[in-house]
Scaffold this motif. Structure first.
Motif, short mmCIF file in Angstrom:
data_model
loop_
_atom_site.label_atom_id
_atom_site.label_comp_id
_atom_site.label_asym_id
_atom_site.label_seq_id
_atom_site.Cartn_x
_atom_site.Cartn_y
_atom_site.Cartn_z
N ASP A 161 7.57 4.50 41.48
CA ASP A 161 7.13 3.68 42.41
C ASP A 161 8.42 2.68 42.16
O ASP A 161 7.88 2.04 41.00
CB ASP A 161 5.20 3.05 41.98
CG ASP A 161 4.65 2.86 43.23
OD1 ASP A 161 5.57 2.67 44.18
OD2 ASP A 161 3.87 1.33 43.33
N GLU A 164 8.84 -2.07 44.01
CA GLU A 164 8.39 -2.68 44.85
C GLU A 164 9.76 -3.90 44.50
O GLU A 164 9.86 -4.42 43.99
CB GLU A 164 7.46 -3.39 45.31
CG GLU A 164 6.39 -1.87 46.13
CD GLU A 164 6.85 -1.54 47.55
OE1 GLU A 164 7.42 -2.31 47.84
OE2 GLU A 164 6.29 -0.73 48.07
N TYR A 195 15.30 -3.18 49.82
CA TYR A 195 16.36 -2.25 48.78
C TYR A 195 17.40 -2.34 49.14
O TYR A 195 18.55 -1.54 50.58
CB TYR A 195 15.31 -0.91 49.26
CG TYR A 195 13.92 -0.83 49.16
CD1 TYR A 195 14.06 -0.58 47.40
CD2 TYR A 195 13.04 -1.30 49.92
CE1 TYR A 195 12.44 0.08 47.27
CE2 TYR A 195 11.74 -0.78 50.06
CZ TYR A 195 10.92 0.38 47.89
OH TYR A 195 9.91 -0.24 48.17
N THR A 231 15.44 8.28 42.58
CA THR A 231 15.08 8.81 43.76
C THR A 231 15.66 10.27 43.95
O THR A 231 16.35 10.50 43.42
CB THR A 231 15.39 7.69 44.40
OG1 THR A 231 16.59 7.61 44.55
CG2 THR A 231 14.63 6.56 44.46
N ALA A 266 11.58 -3.68 52.66
CA ALA A 266 10.63 -3.10 51.95
C ALA A 266 9.33 -2.52 52.38
O ALA A 266 8.47 -0.65 52.82
CB ALA A 266 10.18 -3.57 51.00
N ASN A 315 9.57 -1.53 55.55
CA ASN A 315 9.62 0.02 56.09
C ASN A 315 9.27 1.84 55.30
O ASN A 315 9.11 2.43 56.11
CB ASN A 315 11.24 0.18 56.97
CG ASN A 315 11.71 -0.59 57.77
OD1 ASN A 315 10.90 -1.46 58.09
ND2 ASN A 315 12.45 -0.18 58.41
N ARG A 316 8.76 1.06 54.28
CA ARG A 316 8.17 1.69 53.84
C ARG A 316 6.93 2.86 53.81
O ARG A 316 6.06 3.69 53.23
CB ARG A 316 8.93 1.88 51.89
CG ARG A 316 8.42 3.02 50.91
CD ARG A 316 8.47 2.55 50.08
NE ARG A 316 7.93 3.49 48.63
CZ ARG A 316 7.78 3.57 47.29
NH1 ARG A 316 8.85 2.71 46.84
NH2 ARG A 316 7.02 4.46 46.44
N SER A 368 5.93 6.83 49.80
CA SER A 368 6.66 7.67 48.89
C SER A 368 8.46 7.32 49.29
O SER A 368 9.07 8.20 48.80
CB SER A 368 6.29 9.01 48.21
OG SER A 368 6.21 9.86 48.63
N LEU A 386 11.35 6.45 51.82
CA LEU A 386 11.93 5.38 52.86
C LEU A 386 13.32 6.15 53.66
O LEU A 386 14.10 6.45 53.77
CB LEU A 386 12.78 4.25 51.91
CG LEU A 386 13.47 3.27 52.79
CD1 LEU A 386 12.34 1.73 53.93
CD2 LEU A 386 13.88 2.24 51.94
N ASP A 430 7.93 5.54 60.89
CA ASP A 430 6.68 6.95 60.06
C ASP A 430 6.98 7.76 60.97
O ASP A 430 7.21 8.87 59.78
CB ASP A 430 5.18 5.89 60.47
CG ASP A 430 5.49 4.40 60.10
OD1 ASP A 430 6.34 4.23 59.09
OD2 ASP A 430 4.44 3.52 60.23
N GLN A 456 9.90 9.49 59.30
CA GLN A 456 10.36 9.31 57.92
C GLN A 456 9.28 10.74 57.29
O GLN A 456 9.68 10.53 56.46
CB GLN A 456 9.82 8.00 57.51
CG GLN A 456 9.87 7.20 56.45
CD GLN A 456 9.78 5.72 56.36
OE1 GLN A 456 10.50 5.33 56.32
NE2 GLN A 456 8.86 5.49 55.64
#
Length: 736
Positions: free
Chosen positions: A280, A282, A288, A341, A506, A508-509, A513, A515, A555, A558
C-alpha cells in the motif's frame, strides 16, 4: 401428368419470395448501420427510431416501380430531404426547449420525443437516398457498401486505437459483467464482415452464396486462430515522449518530443498499462510518478536519451529476461520506502517503468497473452523526503567525473536562460541564496504562476522550442515546462534532466489495489540531483490551463484488467515454459495452430455437405432437377462411386447401370431438364406406377428415386464403406 406451364406460376412465386426476402435483408442491413451510427449519439428511443426510419424508407422505395419519386431529379430530392430534416430538427429542438411541453409531458418524454422525430426523419432520408441511387445507377450499390462500412469503422475506431472500453454501449455491457469487451468486439467485427458480404451478394448470383459464406467463415475463424496464437493486434501509440513504440530514431516525429501536441487528443484516452500494488502506498503530492526514461544528454539541439554508459545509471533501458537490480545507484535508501508493483503493459513500450526510483525488475507470468503485451514485477524505492531533508544539500555528486558534470550541465548556447534564471533567484530569502533546492523551487514557482498549459502552440517547429516557449507566450504543455525548467536549473549550476513516464492522479486508484494508466497520463518533468539523495522531482504545475487534461476514472475497466493480471494460477505454467527450450513451445504452438485449422476445415466441409443435402427441401420445383441430382451424386461419392475426369453423365450412369439402375433414371430426368443439353430422352418414365413428364416432376418423385438409390447402395456397398461415407466431411469435392 403436369405440364411445364403449370410449373411456371410456382417458379414465379418462388422468385418473387426470394426477391422480397432480398429487399428485406438489404433494408435490415442499412437500418442496422443507421442504428450503429446513432447509438453513441442519442438515446435508446432515438436509435430505435433511426433503425425504423431507414428500414421503412428502404422497403418503401424498393416497392415503387416507375413512380414519380423515382423520376425526381437527384438535386430536387436532396434539397427536399434537407429541408424536411431541417424542419424536423427545429421541431425537435422546440420540444426540448419549451417549458410548457416539459411540464405537460415530462422533461424526459419531451426529450425522447424530440430525439425520436429527428432520428426517424434523418435515417429515413439517408435510406431513401441510398436506395434511390442504387436503383438508378449501376454504381449505386457502392455508396451503400461505404455507408455500412463507415458505420462499423467509426463506431469501433476508438477501440482500434487501444481504448478497449469503447464504444461505451458495448464496453459498459461487458465490463459490468466481468467480460473482456474485445471478445464482443471480435464478434461484432465478424458480423460486420458477413453483413457487408450479404449486402454485396444481394446484387449478384445467389447460387454460390453458401460457398462464399464458407470461405468468409474460414477467414473469420482464421482471424480468431491468429489472435489465439499470436495475440491481439496492438495499436502503436502516437505518444512522442518516448513512452511507447520503437524509441528514438524511428521516424522524424520521434526525434522531436515537442511535437507530441500535434497528436490526436482521442488517442490520449487509450489505456496503456495496469498496475497492481503489492504494497500500500499513497503519494503525498497527489500523483503517482512512473519513470521510464530520461532526457539528459544534450545533442547540440536539445536534450535526448543518453548514449554514454556513465549517465543515467539508475535507469534500465531494456526489458530483462531475468532479475535486474540497480539499487546500488540509488542513495539515501534509509529515507525511502520499498513498494512492489506488478505491471501489465497493454501497448508496446521501449523500456520498463516503475514508481519514481525503480531498483529491481523481473519478468512476471503473463496470465493473458492476448491482452497484455508484457508483464513484469518492479520494486521501487519511493522517496519520503521532508523539506528539511532537501534544504542545505549540495547539487550533484562528489563521485562524478568531470565529464559527467559537463553532461548534466550542458545546454543550448543561449545566455537568456542564465540571465532569466539569475533574475528569478535574485530575491531569495536570506539563508537560501545559494541553496540548490531553494533555487529550483523559485524557478518552479515562477512557471507555476506565469505558465499556461495548452496543446495548441507553434514552439515545436522553432530552432529551440524551449526558448520559444519560455521567452515567448509561456504557453505549452509538459515537455515545454520540463525543458525550460531543466535548462534554467542547469544554468544555475544544478545538474538536471527531464524525466519521462506517467503521472497518474492518486484519486484514480479509488481505494483499490490497481491503477489504470492511460496515454493521457504520459508526462515529462524536470529532476535535479542533490548530494546524498539522488534525483529529486521538481515539477512545475501551471495554475492556468486551456485544455482539460483530466481523465475520468475507469473503475470497471481498471478492475477487469486487474483481475486478469492477478491470475496467479498461471505462475506454474510460466515456470514450466521457462524451463523448456525455446524451440519446443514454438513447435507446440505450430502444431496447435495446424490442428485448429484442420478442425475448422473439417467443420466447414461438413456444413457444406449438410447444406447440399438439405437444398432439395427448400429449393423451388424448377430447380429440383439440379439439386436432387447433385445430392444423389454426393451420396454416391461418399461410398467411392465417382465420375471419372472427362466422363459424361450418361456414360457414368451406364457404367453403374447394373449396380445402381436408379442412377440411370435420375440421370435421364436430370438431362431432360438441364438447360442447353442437346440430348432429350424419348417418352416418359414410369415411376411407382405413375407416368410423369420431365418438366413437372415434383419433390415426392425425386425423393422416391433417391430413396431407391439409397436402398441399392445399402445392398451393393459393404457396410464398412458406408460407415466411412457417413463420416466423410467432403464427398462433394469429388462431385462434378
Amino acid at each position: 401428368m403436369m405440364s411445364h406451364s403449370a410449373a411456371s406460376p410456382t417458379g414465379n412465386n418462388s422468385a418473387r419470395r426470394v426477391s422480397n426476402a432480398h429487399r428485406l435483408l438489404r433494408a435490415i442491413v442499412l437500418a442496422g448501420a443507421c442504428w450503429v451510427l446513432s447509438t453513441p449519439l442519442t438515446t435508446v428511443a432515438g436509435s430505435a427510431a433511426a433503425f425504423l426510419g431507414c428500414l421503412l424508407a428502404c422497403l418503401w422505395i424498393d416497392s415503387r416501380s416507375g413512380t414519380a419519386v423515382l423520376k425526381l431529379r437527384s438535386l430536387a430530392l436532396l434539397a427536399g430531404l434537407v429541408v424536411l430534416t431541417a424542419l424536423v430538427t427545429s421541431l425537435a429542438n422546440l420540444l426540448t426547449r419549451q417549458s410548457f411541453l416539459a411540464q405537460w409531458l415530462g422533461a424526459m418524454p419531451a426529450f425522447q420525443l424530440g430525439q425520436l422525430l429527428f432520428w426517424l426523419v434523418l435515417a429515413a432520408s439517408v435510406g431513401l437516398l441510398l436506395r434511390l441511387y442504387a436503383r438508378r445507377h449501376s454504381w449505386g450499390s457502392v455508396p451503400e457498401l461505404l455507408f455500412v462500412t463507415c458505420a462499423f469503422v467509426i463506431t469501433l475506431a476508438a477501440h482500434q486505437r487501444g481504448m478497449i472500453d469503447r464504444p461505451y454501449f458495448i464496453g459498459d455491457f461487458a465490463l459490468i459483467r466481468g467480460m473482456d469487451p474485445s471478445n464482443i468486439l471480435m464478434g461484432v467485427g465478424v458480423a460486420a464482415v458477413l453483413t457487408l458480404t450479404v449486402l454485396l451478394m444481394l446484387e449478384g448470383n445467389q447460387r454460390r452464396l453458401p460457398y462464399h459464406f464458407s470461405v468468409l467463415a474460414l477467414v473469420c475463424l482464421s482471424l480468431l486462430l491468429y489472435v489465439q496464437t499470436f495475440g491481439m493486434p496492438t495499436p502503436q501509440m502516437t505518444d512522442d515522449l518516448g513512452l511507447t513504440g520503437q524509441g528514438a530514431g524511428g521516424g522524424s516525429q520521434s526525434e522531436n518530443p515537442f511535437r507530441d501536441g500535434d497528436n490526436d487528443a482521442n488517442d490520449r484516452e487509450a489505456p496503456v498499462a495496469i498496475v497492481l500494488f503489492r504494497d500500500d502506498y499513497e503519494p503525498e503530492n497527489g500523483a503517482y510518478y512512473f519513470r521510464e526514461s530520461a532526457y539528459s544528454e544534450f545533442n547540440g539541439t536539445l536534450l535526448w536519451t543518453a548514449e554514454r554508459d556513465d549517465l543515467d545509471v539508475d535507469l534500465v533501458e531494456q526489458f530483462p529476461a531475468s532479475e535486474v537490480s540497480v539499487s546500488e545507484h540509488i542513495p539515501a535508501q534509509d529515507m525511502r520506502r520499498s513498494v512492489t508493483t506488478t505491471i501489465g503493459l497493454l501497448t508496446p513500450h521501449r523500456s520498463p517503468f516503475g514508481l519514481e526510483a525503480p531498483v529491481r525488475f523481473e519478468p512476471a507470468p503473463n496470465p493473458n497473452s492476448l491482452r497484455f503485451t508484457q508483464t513484469y514485477t518492479v520494486e521501487s524505492l519511493v522517496p519520503q523526503f521532508e523539506f528539511p531533508d532537501l534544504i542545505g544539500r549540495r547539487a550533484g555528486s562528489p563521485d562524478w567525473t568531470v565529464a559527467q558534470w559537463e553532461q548534466y550541465l550542458a545546454m543550448p548556447d543561449d545566455p537568456r536562460y542564465g540571465e532569466f534564471a539569475e533574475h528569478l533567484v535574485s530575491n531569495m530569502r536570506e539563508g537560501f541564496e545559494d541553496d540548490p533546492y531553494a533555487k529550483a523551487l523559485a524557478v518552479k514557482a515562477w512557471l507555476d504562476d506565469n505558465g499556461i498549459y495548452s496543446l495548441e502552440n507553434q514552439h515545436a517547429y522553432a530552432t529551440d522550442p524551449a526558448a520559444s516557449f519560455l521567452f515567448g507566450d509561456v504557453t505549452g504543455y509538459c515537455v515545454h515546462f520540463a525543458y525550460a525548467a531543466t535548462y534554467m536549473y542547469r544554468s544555475l549550476g544544478i545538474p538536471a534532466r527531464v524525466g519521462i513516464g506517467y503521472s497518474v492522479p492518486a484519486d484514480n486508484r479509488a481505494g483499490g489495489s490497481a491503477l489504470l494508466i492511460q496515454a493521457i497520463h504520459g508526462h515529462a518533468w524536470p529532476e535535479i540531483y542533490l548530494d546524498g539523495l539522488g534525483w529529486v522531482i521538481v515539477d512545475p504545475t501551471p495554475s492556468r490551463t486551456l485544455v482539460d487534461m483530466s481523465s475520468e476514472p475507469q473503475d470497471s475497466l481498471q478492475q477487469m484488467l486487474a483481475d486478469m493480471l492477478r491470475d496467479d494460477a498461471s505462475f506454474q505454467g510460466f515456470l514450466e515454459q521457462q524451463s523448456q527450450t525455446s524451440e519446443l513451445p514454438s513447435f507446440r504452438q505450430l502444431l496447435t495452430a495446424l490442428l485448429i485449422v484442420a478442425a475448422t476445415l473439417i467443420i466447414l466441409a461438413w456444413l457444406v455437405r449438410l447444406w447440399r443435402a438439405q437444398c432439395p427441401a427448400w429449393s423451388p420445383v424448377s430447380d429440383q432437377y439440379r439439386v436432387q441430382y447433385r445430392a444423389a451424386l454426393d451420396t454416391l461419392a461418399s461410398v467411392g462411386v465417382r465420375r471419372r475426369r472427362g466422363e459424361s453423365r450418361e456414360a457414368f450412369a451406364r457404367r453403374y447401370a447394373a449396380q445402381f439402375p436408379t442412377l440411370h433414371q435420375l440421370t435421364q430426368w436430370h438431362l431432360q431438364q438441364a438447360p442447353g443439353y442437346a440430348w432429350s430422352p424419348q417418352g416418359s418414365l414410369a415411376l411407382a406406377g405413375k407416368s410423369v413428364s420431365g418438366h413437372a416432376m415434383a419433390n415426392a418423385e425425386w425423393n422416391g428415386l433417391r430413396k431407391q438409390l439409397a436402398a441399392e447402395i445399402s445392398q451393393s456397398v459393404p457396410r464398412w464403406r458406408r460407415l466411412l461415407g457417413t463420416v466423410h466431411p467432403a464427398p462433394w469435392y469429388y462431385t462434378h
